[in-house]
Design a protein around this motif. Structure first.
Motif, PDB file in Angstrom:
ATOM      1  N   PHE A 114       0.822  -1.216   0.000  1.00 10.90           N
ATOM      2  CA  PHE A 114       0.000   0.000   0.000  1.00 10.90           C
ATOM      3  C   PHE A 114       0.851   1.259   0.000  1.00 10.90           C
ATOM      4  O   PHE A 114       0.475   2.260  -0.608  1.00 10.90           O
ATOM      5  CB  PHE A 114      -0.969  -0.011   1.179  1.00 10.90           C
ATOM      6  N   ASP A 115       2.005   1.220   0.633  1.00  9.91           N
ATOM      7  CA  ASP A 115       2.905   2.369   0.631  1.00  9.91           C
ATOM      8  C   ASP A 115       3.444   2.639  -0.773  1.00  9.91           C
ATOM      9  O   ASP A 115       3.496   3.785  -1.218  1.00  9.91           O
ATOM     10  CB  ASP A 115       4.051   2.135   1.618  1.00  9.91           C
ATOM     11  N   ILE A 116       3.817   1.593  -1.476  1.00 14.94           N
ATOM     12  CA  ILE A 116       4.320   1.760  -2.847  1.00 14.94           C
ATOM     13  C   ILE A 116       3.214   2.282  -3.760  1.00 14.94           C
ATOM     14  O   ILE A 116       3.442   3.158  -4.590  1.00 14.94           O
ATOM     15  CB  ILE A 116       4.904   0.433  -3.370  1.00 14.94           C
ATOM     16  N   ILE A 117       2.008   1.762  -3.610  1.00  9.27           N
ATOM     17  CA  ILE A 117       0.881   2.244  -4.418  1.00  9.27           C
ATOM     18  C   ILE A 117       0.635   3.720  -4.133  1.00  9.27           C
ATOM     19  O   ILE A 117       0.411   4.517  -5.048  1.00  9.27           O
ATOM     20  CB  ILE A 117      -0.382   1.399  -4.158  1.00  9.27           C
ATOM     21  N   LYS A 118       0.680   4.105  -2.856  1.00  8.79           N
ATOM     22  CA  LYS A 118       0.477   5.505  -2.488  1.00  8.79           C
ATOM     23  C   LYS A 118       1.551   6.397  -3.101  1.00  8.79           C
ATOM     24  O   LYS A 118       1.260   7.478  -3.621  1.00  8.79           O
ATOM     25  CB  LYS A 118       0.475   5.635  -0.963  1.00  8.79           C
ATOM     26  N   GLN A 119       2.796   5.947  -3.070  1.00  6.37           N
ATOM     27  CA  GLN A 119       3.887   6.723  -3.658  1.00  6.37           C
ATOM     28  C   GLN A 119       3.723   6.861  -5.170  1.00  6.37           C
ATOM     29  O   GLN A 119       3.962   7.935  -5.734  1.00  6.37           O
ATOM     30  CB  GLN A 119       5.228   6.079  -3.339  1.00  6.37           C
ATOM     31  N   LEU A 120       3.318   5.782  -5.835  1.00  3.06           N
ATOM     32  CA  LEU A 120       3.106   5.847  -7.278  1.00  3.06           C
ATOM     33  C   LEU A 120       1.977   6.800  -7.632  1.00  3.06           C
ATOM     34  O   LEU A 120       2.063   7.560  -8.600  1.00  3.06           O
ATOM     35  CB  LEU A 120       2.795   4.462  -7.837  1.00  3.06           C
ATOM     36  N   LYS A 121       0.915   6.770  -6.848  1.00  8.28           N
ATOM     37  CA  LYS A 121      -0.223   7.656  -7.133  1.00  8.28           C
ATOM     38  C   LYS A 121       0.156   9.116  -6.973  1.00  8.28           C
ATOM     39  O   LYS A 121      -0.291   9.963  -7.750  1.00  8.28           O
ATOM     40  CB  LYS A 121      -1.395   7.299  -6.220  1.00  8.28           C
ATOM     41  N   THR A 122       0.963   9.443  -5.978  1.00  6.27           N
ATOM     42  CA  THR A 122       1.328  10.848  -5.780  1.00  6.27           C
ATOM     43  C   THR A 122       2.399  11.306  -6.766  1.00  6.27           C
ATOM     44  O   THR A 122       2.362  12.452  -7.208  1.00  6.27           O
ATOM     45  CB  THR A 122       1.817  11.095  -4.343  1.00  6.27           C
ATOM     46  N   ARG A 123       3.314  10.449  -7.136  1.00  5.87           N
ATOM     47  CA  ARG A 123       4.372  10.835  -8.082  1.00  5.87           C
ATOM     48  C   ARG A 123       3.853  10.937  -9.505  1.00  5.87           C
ATOM     49  O   ARG A 123       4.273  11.810 -10.258  1.00  5.87           O
ATOM     50  CB  ARG A 123       5.502   9.808  -8.063  1.00  5.87           C
ATOM     51  N   LEU A 124       2.994  10.043  -9.890  1.00  8.83           N
ATOM     52  CA  LEU A 124       2.547   9.992 -11.277  1.00  8.83           C
ATOM     53  C   LEU A 124       1.166  10.611 -11.466  1.00  8.83           C
ATOM     54  O   LEU A 124       0.591  10.510 -12.541  1.00  8.83           O
ATOM     55  CB  LEU A 124       2.543   8.540 -11.764  1.00  8.83           C
TER      56      LEU A 124
END
Length: 76
Positions: free
Chosen positions: A63-73
């Motif tokens: 979930f942390d990686i998904i959250k990071q991807l959503k905010t970066r991209l």
């Protein structure tokens, strides 16, 4: 979740195991997680002491990686 934790032989990608080295700090973790998931807590701890802890860390990291991807991209 499809592995049989009680079988003597299992499929592995562990480079230490494939090289013939018997001791590896990560070997048994997947089987330990399976045992924990089906309620065999004592056997899970005996297979690998961090099996239950992995059930907390792995979903958190996903979930942390998904959250990071959503905010970066800008996906959401």
């Amino acid at each position: 979740m499809f592995i049989d934790p009680h079988s003597a032989h299992h499929f592995t990608l562990c480079p230490l195991s494939l090289a013939g080295i018997d001791w590896c700090p990560g070997c048994g973790l997947g089987r330990s997680m399976k045992l924990f998931a089906i309620g065999e807590f004592k056997a899970s701890f005996q297979m690998h002491p961090l099996g239950a802890f992995a059930w907390v860390i792995i979903p958190y990291r996903i979930f942390d990686i998904i959250k990071q991807l959503k905010t970066r991209l800008n996906y959401g």
